[in-house]
Design a protein around this motif. Structure first.
Motif, PDB file in Angstrom:
ATOM      1  N   GLU A   1       0.907  -1.105   0.077  1.00 37.62           N
ATOM      2  CA  GLU A   1      -0.019   0.028   0.014  1.00 37.62           C
ATOM      3  C   GLU A   1       1.121   1.635  -0.318  1.00 37.62           C
ATOM      4  OE1 GLU A   1      -2.338   0.380   3.751  1.00 37.62           O
ATOM      5  OE2 GLU A   1      -0.938   0.193   4.577  1.00 37.62           O
TER       6      GLU A   1
ATOM      7  N   ASN B   1       2.053   2.223  -3.608  1.00 35.57           N
ATOM      8  CA  ASN B   1       0.752   2.855  -4.335  1.00 35.57           C
ATOM      9  C   ASN B   1       1.029   4.684  -3.964  1.00 35.57           C
ATOM     10  OD1 ASN B   1       0.369   1.034  -5.562  1.00 35.57           O
ATOM     11  ND2 ASN B   1      -1.626  -0.141  -4.555  1.00 35.57           N
TER      12      ASN B   1
ATOM     13  N   SER C   1       4.708   0.939   7.149  1.00 36.86           N
ATOM     14  CA  SER C   1       3.033   1.377   6.686  1.00 36.86           C
ATOM     15  C   SER C   1       2.617   2.167   6.085  1.00 36.86           C
ATOM     16  CB  SER C   1       2.393   0.071   7.077  1.00 36.86           C
ATOM     17  OG  SER C   1       2.027   1.349   8.871  1.00 36.86           O
ATOM     18  N   ALA C   2       1.707   2.590   5.413  1.00 37.98           N
ATOM     19  CA  ALA C   2       0.982   4.144   5.086  1.00 37.98           C
ATOM     20  C   ALA C   2       1.086   4.953   6.667  1.00 37.98           C
ATOM     21  CB  ALA C   2      -0.371   3.893   4.823  1.00 37.98           C
TER      22      ALA C   2
ATOM     23  N   ASP D   1      -3.546   9.632  -1.258  1.00 39.12           N
ATOM     24  CA  ASP D   1      -5.132   8.748  -1.314  1.00 39.12           C
ATOM     25  C   ASP D   1      -5.654   9.305  -2.382  1.00 39.12           C
ATOM     26  OD1 ASP D   1      -3.995   7.098   0.588  1.00 39.12           O
ATOM     27  OD2 ASP D   1      -5.273   8.071   2.440  1.00 39.12           O
TER      28      ASP D   1
ATOM     29  N   ASN E   1      -6.833   7.163  -5.352  1.00 40.80           N
ATOM     30  CA  ASN E   1      -7.406   6.517  -5.133  1.00 40.80           C
ATOM     31  C   ASN E   1      -9.037   6.743  -4.331  1.00 40.80           C
ATOM     32  OD1 ASN E   1      -5.664   4.370  -5.613  1.00 40.80           O
ATOM     33  ND2 ASN E   1      -4.900   4.479  -3.095  1.00 40.80           N
TER      34      ASN E   1
END
Length: 155
Positions: A40, A43, A74-75, A87, A90
């Protein structure tokens, strides 16, 4: 002399994963770490504009290796401004709505995430690029006395 034009990173997003893994390996070796990066995160990083180009990406990966407490980046470990912009790639809008409502919805969520991550209105304001008094007005506007449970504000 032949001039060579290397486009900025924002124009060659396909290079981001390779650069991330290169810097990850380089700094893991340098600091004796074994950090990994969640899919993630890749991305999110691909959707960020990288105004500081490759140097900004390099510095971010080095900082993440040194500051994350777990071996998986992690994010939640990313700076809020990177996550917010990343974000947006998305972002999904379930239905048409007035633009003002959509803007307020995104703003409310960014304020909530920044407060949750940083725990203080000063740090959240710095991350979002606004004044602390602006954050306070937005907290009052969006949350009133019902601040979400995952947000703990230290003034």
């Amino acid at each position: 002399v032949v001039p060579i034009r290397v486009p900025p990173l924002r124009e060659r997003k396909e290079d981001i994963p390779a650069l991330v893994y290169y810097f990850l390996d380089r700094f893991n070796s340098k600091y004796g770490k074994q950090k990994e990066i969640a899919a993630e995160v890749i991305n999110i990083l691909r959707n960020y504009d990288w105004p500081g180009n490759v140097r900004e990406l390099k510095n971010m990966i080095e900082r993440l290796i040194l500051t994350t407490e777990t071996d998986l980046i992690s994010a939640n470990d990313l700076p809020v401004e990177v996550v917010a912009q990343g974000d947006l790639g998305n972002l999904q809008v379930p239905e048409l709505m007035p633009l003002k409502v959509a803007v307020e919805t995104v703003e409310r969520e960014l304020v909530r995430k920044a407060l949750s991550k940083y725990g203080s209105t000063y740090a959240a304001a710095r991350a979002l690029g606004v004044s602390q008094s602006s954050i306070m007005r937005k907290v009052k506007k969006y949350f009133g006395h019902q601040v979400p449970s995952d947000v703990h504000i230290a003034h």
